[in-house]
Write an enzyme that holds these catalytic residues in place. Sequence first.
Site, PDB file in Angstrom:
ATOM      1  N   PHE A   1      19.201  35.690  41.543  1.00  0.00           N
ATOM      2  CA  PHE A   1      19.527  34.901  40.356  1.00  0.00           C
ATOM      3  C   PHE A   1      20.582  35.646  39.543  1.00  0.00           C
ATOM      4  O   PHE A   1      20.365  36.780  39.109  1.00  0.00           O
ATOM      5  CB  PHE A   1      18.263  34.676  39.511  1.00  0.00           C
ATOM      6  CG  PHE A   1      18.511  33.912  38.239  1.00  0.00           C
ATOM      7  CD1 PHE A   1      18.617  32.525  38.257  1.00  0.00           C
ATOM      8  CD2 PHE A   1      18.651  34.564  37.026  1.00  0.00           C
ATOM      9  CE1 PHE A   1      18.847  31.806  37.081  1.00  0.00           C
ATOM     10  CE2 PHE A   1      18.879  33.858  35.843  1.00  0.00           C
ATOM     11  CZ  PHE A   1      18.985  32.476  35.877  1.00  0.00           C
ATOM     12  N   GLY A   2      21.718  34.987  39.319  1.00  0.00           N
ATOM     13  CA  GLY A   2      22.788  35.564  38.500  1.00  0.00           C
ATOM     14  C   GLY A   2      22.785  34.928  37.125  1.00  0.00           C
ATOM     15  O   GLY A   2      22.647  33.709  36.998  1.00  0.00           O
ATOM     16  N   TYR A   3      22.923  35.764  36.100  1.00  0.00           N
ATOM     17  CA  TYR A   3      22.936  35.251  34.722  1.00  0.00           C
ATOM     18  C   TYR A   3      24.178  35.694  33.953  1.00  0.00           C
ATOM     19  O   TYR A   3      24.394  35.269  32.821  1.00  0.00           O
ATOM     20  CB  TYR A   3      21.662  35.707  33.976  1.00  0.00           C
ATOM     21  CG  TYR A   3      21.524  37.218  33.926  1.00  0.00           C
ATOM     22  CD1 TYR A   3      22.172  37.965  32.939  1.00  0.00           C
ATOM     23  CD2 TYR A   3      20.803  37.912  34.896  1.00  0.00           C
ATOM     24  CE1 TYR A   3      22.083  39.350  32.918  1.00  0.00           C
ATOM     25  CE2 TYR A   3      20.705  39.290  34.877  1.00  0.00           C
ATOM     26  CZ  TYR A   3      21.347  40.004  33.886  1.00  0.00           C
ATOM     27  OH  TYR A   3      21.270  41.364  33.881  1.00  0.00           O
ATOM     28  N   GLY A   4      24.973  36.591  34.545  1.00  0.00           N
ATOM     29  CA  GLY A   4      26.185  37.087  33.882  1.00  0.00           C
ATOM     30  C   GLY A   4      27.380  36.826  34.777  1.00  0.00           C
ATOM     31  O   GLY A   4      27.617  35.678  35.163  1.00  0.00           O
ATOM     32  N   SER A   5      28.075  37.893  35.142  1.00  0.00           N
ATOM     33  CA  SER A   5      29.243  37.682  36.003  1.00  0.00           C
ATOM     34  C   SER A   5      28.847  37.127  37.368  1.00  0.00           C
ATOM     35  O   SER A   5      29.664  36.501  38.049  1.00  0.00           O
ATOM     36  CB  SER A   5      30.042  38.985  36.176  1.00  0.00           C
ATOM     37  OG  SER A   5      29.311  39.931  36.907  1.00  0.00           O
TER      38      SER A   5
ATOM     39  N   GLU B   1      26.636  46.631  40.622  1.00  0.00           N
ATOM     40  CA  GLU B   1      25.749  46.642  39.448  1.00  0.00           C
ATOM     41  C   GLU B   1      25.244  48.051  39.109  1.00  0.00           C
ATOM     42  O   GLU B   1      24.247  48.186  38.398  1.00  0.00           O
ATOM     43  CB  GLU B   1      24.548  45.714  39.722  1.00  0.00           C
ATOM     44  CG  GLU B   1      24.914  44.284  40.083  1.00  0.00           C
ATOM     45  CD  GLU B   1      25.601  43.518  38.958  1.00  0.00           C
ATOM     46  OE1 GLU B   1      25.292  43.780  37.785  1.00  0.00           O
ATOM     47  OE2 GLU B   1      26.474  42.681  39.262  1.00  0.00           O
TER      48      GLU B   1
END
Length: 190
Positions: free
Chosen positions: A23-27, A98
């Site tokens: 799950f990606g929430y930023g870049s 990351e």
Amino acid sequence: MLDTTALNQQRNFFDGHADIWLFGYGSLIWKADFAYLERRPAYIQGWERRFWQGSHDHRGTLESPGRVATLIRAKDSICHGMAYRITPEVLAPLDIREKNGYLREKVLLTFLAENGEAAKQSEGLIYLASEDNPAFLGEAPLTEIAQQIANAHGPSGPNKEYLLNLATALRELGATDAHIFDLELQLSRI
Ligand code: SIN
């Protein structure tokens, strides 16, 4: 500078799985520079997005860090983002991307159906920069955060590009996020 790459390689929550939901929430929403099998809009419950993580390697430098997204716990909130189904070998390059403070964590994802309603759920991974990591900058007035974002540049480009791309991507997902949209407004006033 901190490097969480080796730590993350021990965090094998999905060992033996042929594929993993990330799950990606930023870049990771708007910069999917990795291979994935499918992607689906999704949300996680109990979290809110904040520009509280320092970036010394992508959107800033050691001398002039940028600010990038992380998550804080917020019991009744939901955080919208993009879920990617990946194969396990994709995690190694993601760990490097990351590495400045983010750790793999296991979360429950809820996928959104075409009509925007919650569909099925699955366990997945996020990269979380918690407040005990050395690159964590924490809370500051929105005007200060916007100013820092306006000033910072790093090897991946200007910090403001990260914020503006994220705001655009959230709008495309039909998601609202007061912190992000307020910051975007503050940035436009600089
Ligand atoms: C994410 O996007 O999910 C993690 C933070 C980032 O890479 O911007």
